[in-house]
Scaffold this active site. Structure first.
Site, PDB file in Angstrom:
ATOM      1  N   HIS A  60      11.621 -12.895 -50.047  1.00  0.00           N
ATOM      2  CA  HIS A  60      12.707 -12.299 -49.708  1.00  0.00           C
ATOM      3  C   HIS A  60      13.278 -11.586 -50.998  1.00  0.00           C
ATOM      4  O   HIS A  60      14.037 -12.155 -51.755  1.00  0.00           O
ATOM      5  CB  HIS A  60      13.800 -13.287 -49.177  1.00  0.00           C
ATOM      6  CG  HIS A  60      15.097 -12.365 -48.676  1.00  0.00           C
ATOM      7  ND1 HIS A  60      16.523 -12.916 -49.074  1.00  0.00           N
ATOM      8  CD2 HIS A  60      15.465 -11.516 -48.061  1.00  0.00           C
ATOM      9  CE1 HIS A  60      17.306 -12.002 -48.742  1.00  0.00           C
ATOM     10  NE2 HIS A  60      16.565 -11.036 -47.947  1.00  0.00           N
ATOM     11  N   ASN A  77      21.439 -15.867 -48.424  1.00  0.00           N
ATOM     12  CA  ASN A  77      22.293 -15.451 -47.232  1.00  0.00           C
ATOM     13  C   ASN A  77      23.080 -16.473 -46.937  1.00  0.00           C
ATOM     14  O   ASN A  77      24.333 -16.073 -46.517  1.00  0.00           O
ATOM     15  CB  ASN A  77      21.377 -14.512 -46.348  1.00  0.00           C
ATOM     16  CG  ASN A  77      21.106 -13.049 -46.705  1.00  0.00           C
ATOM     17  OD1 ASN A  77      22.251 -12.426 -47.206  1.00  0.00           O
ATOM     18  ND2 ASN A  77      20.039 -12.469 -46.484  1.00  0.00           N
ATOM     19  N   SER A  97      14.408 -10.126 -43.741  1.00  0.00           N
ATOM     20  CA  SER A  97      15.711 -10.694 -44.171  1.00  0.00           C
ATOM     21  C   SER A  97      16.134 -12.049 -43.479  1.00  0.00           C
ATOM     22  O   SER A  97      16.805 -12.733 -43.861  1.00  0.00           O
ATOM     23  CB  SER A  97      16.840  -9.728 -44.062  1.00  0.00           C
ATOM     24  OG  SER A  97      16.448  -8.529 -44.515  1.00  0.00           O
ATOM     25  N   GLU A 139      13.332 -14.779 -53.209  1.00  0.00           N
ATOM     26  CA  GLU A 139      13.171 -16.367 -52.388  1.00  0.00           C
ATOM     27  C   GLU A 139      11.895 -16.349 -51.812  1.00  0.00           C
ATOM     28  O   GLU A 139      11.468 -15.325 -50.975  1.00  0.00           O
ATOM     29  CB  GLU A 139      14.399 -16.377 -51.452  1.00  0.00           C
ATOM     30  CG  GLU A 139      15.589 -16.402 -51.843  1.00  0.00           C
ATOM     31  CD  GLU A 139      16.852 -16.359 -50.912  1.00  0.00           C
ATOM     32  OE1 GLU A 139      17.423 -17.501 -50.645  1.00  0.00           O
ATOM     33  OE2 GLU A 139      17.124 -15.225 -50.517  1.00  0.00           O
TER      34      GLU A 139
HETATM   35  N1  LIG Z   1      17.579  -3.260 -46.754  1.00  0.00           N
HETATM   36  C1  LIG Z   1      17.913  -4.252 -47.428  1.00  0.00           C
HETATM   37  O1  LIG Z   1      18.903  -4.447 -47.925  1.00  0.00           O
HETATM   38  C2  LIG Z   1      16.877  -5.387 -47.156  1.00  0.00           C
HETATM   39  C3  LIG Z   1      16.831  -6.426 -48.283  1.00  0.00           C
HETATM   40  C4  LIG Z   1      16.055  -7.622 -48.033  1.00  0.00           C
HETATM   41  C5  LIG Z   1      15.070  -7.530 -47.004  1.00  0.00           C
HETATM   42  N2  LIG Z   1      14.961  -6.499 -46.103  1.00  0.00           N
HETATM   43  C6  LIG Z   1      13.831  -6.414 -45.290  1.00  0.00           C
HETATM   44  O2  LIG Z   1      12.925  -5.505 -45.835  1.00  0.00           O
HETATM   45  C7  LIG Z   1      12.338  -4.778 -44.682  1.00  0.00           C
HETATM   46  C8  LIG Z   1      12.438  -3.320 -44.862  1.00  0.00           C
HETATM   47  O3  LIG Z   1      13.789  -3.115 -44.668  1.00  0.00           O
HETATM   48  P1  LIG Z   1      14.130  -1.383 -45.275  1.00  0.00           P
HETATM   49  O4  LIG Z   1      15.508  -1.638 -45.464  1.00  0.00           O
HETATM   50  O5  LIG Z   1      13.312  -1.234 -46.355  1.00  0.00           O
HETATM   51  O6  LIG Z   1      13.851  -0.553 -44.105  1.00  0.00           O
HETATM   52  P2  LIG Z   1      13.494   0.954 -43.905  1.00  0.00           P
HETATM   53  O7  LIG Z   1      13.702   1.360 -42.624  1.00  0.00           O
HETATM   54  O8  LIG Z   1      14.098   1.734 -45.144  1.00  0.00           O
HETATM   55  O9  LIG Z   1      11.817   1.093 -44.480  1.00  0.00           O
HETATM   56  C9  LIG Z   1      10.933   0.700 -43.317  1.00  0.00           C
HETATM   57  C10 LIG Z   1       9.801   1.554 -43.518  1.00  0.00           C
HETATM   58  O10 LIG Z   1       8.631   0.824 -42.686  1.00  0.00           O
HETATM   59  C11 LIG Z   1       7.975   2.216 -42.174  1.00  0.00           C
HETATM   60  N3  LIG Z   1       7.144   1.696 -40.871  1.00  0.00           N
HETATM   61  C12 LIG Z   1       7.485   1.688 -39.453  1.00  0.00           C
HETATM   62  N4  LIG Z   1       6.564   1.360 -38.924  1.00  0.00           N
HETATM   63  C13 LIG Z   1       5.620   0.824 -39.710  1.00  0.00           C
HETATM   64  C14 LIG Z   1       4.438   0.280 -39.455  1.00  0.00           C
HETATM   65  N5  LIG Z   1       4.011   0.061 -38.314  1.00  0.00           N
HETATM   66  N6  LIG Z   1       3.374  -0.042 -40.548  1.00  0.00           N
HETATM   67  C15 LIG Z   1       4.298   0.325 -41.867  1.00  0.00           C
HETATM   68  N7  LIG Z   1       5.290   0.760 -42.038  1.00  0.00           N
HETATM   69  C16 LIG Z   1       6.040   1.099 -40.968  1.00  0.00           C
HETATM   70  C17 LIG Z   1       9.140   3.147 -41.794  1.00  0.00           C
HETATM   71  O11 LIG Z   1       8.495   4.397 -41.817  1.00  0.00           O
HETATM   72  C18 LIG Z   1       9.873   2.821 -43.123  1.00  0.00           C
HETATM   73  O12 LIG Z   1       9.685   3.782 -44.148  1.00  0.00           O
HETATM   74  C19 LIG Z   1      13.002  -5.494 -43.171  1.00  0.00           C
HETATM   75  O13 LIG Z   1      12.344  -6.561 -42.700  1.00  0.00           O
HETATM   76  C20 LIG Z   1      14.514  -5.836 -43.811  1.00  0.00           C
HETATM   77  O14 LIG Z   1      15.186  -6.809 -43.310  1.00  0.00           O
HETATM   78  C21 LIG Z   1      15.902  -5.187 -46.101  1.00  0.00           C
END
Ligand SMILES: NC(=O)c1ccc[n+]([C@@H]2O[C@H](COP(=O)([O-])OP(=O)(O)OC[C@H]3O[C@@H](n4cnc5c(N)ncnc54)[C@H](O)[C@@H]3O)[C@@H](O)[C@H]2O)c1
Length: 312
Positions: free
Chosen positions: A140, A191, A119, A152
């Site tokens: 993104h 954002n 993000s 994006e």
């Molecule tokens: N949640 C949102 O609204 C949102 C929106 C856009 C972008 N993002 C971005 O997406 C990414 C993931 O966010 P999320 O909300 O899905 O998080 P999340 O915590 O739900 O998921 C992350 C996953 O990665 C796994 N993980 C941990 N260590 C790991 C590794 N070494 N290798 C592979 N997987 C691993 C975890 O077990 C977990 O299942 C982040 O960079 C976040 O900033 C999130």
């Protein structure tokens, strides 16, 4: 293969992380016909995946057979075998993402495209120590990635034009709406726009101009009612740039320019008011009210996604 499109859709996609974003990204590519290799190190999250993916089948009324295209692994290498694109959706920590990308470079082909769903962390930093930096790009997605159309696609200073084009194409073919962001800047485009509005909203409430409920009503029932079909640039052209200039000349000097995170958020946190999850944040959330908001949002996004699918 019948045509170029089908050929593209057979390209294997790797997904890193099966959390909130990763499972939705895996689903949308599988629904578009791609085989997907998903790497998720947590046994608990892996165990929860079938149910969460099945819920998406129900949401869209899709054929559950598409889930057979998603292979989940507890190791990176087998999940990433033969991938043409990898979408990383691991936790938002730079050292972790750098380590994942270094491991990826060791297990995928030199031309496999490596995309981060971060993000806020620039893909320039995530890919800084790689040998093939031209294949690193930011993608993104917005939450939930299987429902919100926009992605994006952020070209960093090393991303090649060919990688940018291929990434835009694979996303477009999967039904997303990719946009090209030409510089890897904090907040990208979406954002920055969203937070410019939130900064003003926090300032208006802090100054006592209106309460938080009123801000939400003004957005939802006012300009928000047309935002899905009329962007701010179109709207400026619609009313005429002469009027747009007159308004900007009177208004801009009065808009909030605070250059740090809003005090109100720190104060709320100190008081344990975290929002819906604690029953109070900027607004009070009585029993059942937060669930109603979640259901309303989900239903709206699903209806929109179904309408788009029907039109496609
Ligand atoms: N949640 C949102 O609204 C949102 C929106 C856009 C972008 N993002 C971005 O997406 C990414 C993931 O966010 P999320 O909300 O899905 O998080 P999340 O915590 O739900 O998921 C992350 C996953 O990665 C796994 N993980 C941990 N260590 C790991 C590794 N070494 N290798 C592979 N997987 C691993 C975890 O077990 C977990 O299942 C982040 O960079 C976040 O900033 C999130």
């Amino acid at each position: 293969m019948r045509d170029g499109k089908e050929q593209k859709q057979q390209q294997k996609i790797g997904v890193i992380g099966g959390g909130l974003m990763g499972h939705g990204i895996a689903y949308l590519f599988a629904a578009a016909g791609h085989p997907v290799g998903l790497f998720e190190p947590s046994a608990d999250i892996r165990a929860s995946l079938p149910k969460r993916l099945q819920a998406l089948v129900g949401l869209f009324g899709d054929d559950a057979a598409l889930l057979q295209r998603i292979e989940t692994h507890d190791q990176m290498a087998p999940a990433m075998r033969d991938t043409k694109f990898v979408f990383e959706a691991a936790p938002e920590k730079l050292p972790l993402k750098q380590q994942i990308f270094a491991e990826l470079e060791a297990v995928v082909a030199p031309d496999t495209i490596l995309a981060s769903n971060s993000s806020a962390i620039p893909s320039t930093e995530i890919g800084r120590h790689l040998t093939h930096r031209e294949r690193v790009v930011g993608t993104h997605f917005w939450n939930p990635p299987h429902l919100v159309p926009l992605v994006e696609v952020i070209q960093n200073e090393k991303t090649s034009d060919a990688v940018l084009r291929a990434t835009m194409d694979v996303l477009r073919d999967a039904g997303k709406v990719p946009v090209h962001v030409r510089r890897d800047i904090p907040g990208f485009v979406g954002n920055r726009l969203q937070h410019a509005m939130k900064r003003e909203a926090f300032a208006l409430v802090a100054a006592g101009v209106c309460d938080a409920e009123t801000v939400d009503t003004v957005v939802k029932e006012g300009f928000g009612a047309r935002t899905a079909v009329l962007g701010p640039m179109e709207q400026s052209d619609l009313v005429g740039l002469d009027l747009a200039l007159d308004i900007a000349e009177v208004l801009y000097e009065h808009l909030d320019r605070t250059a740090h995170a809003p005090d109100v958020l720190r104060e709320k946190l100190k008081a344990g008011k975290l929002g819906m999850k604690s029953g109070e944040g900027l607004r009070k959330w009585g029993p059942g009210e937060a669930d109603k908001v979640r259901a309303r949002l989900s239903q709206f996004l699903v209806d929109q996604a179904k309408a788009r699918k029907a039109k496609a």
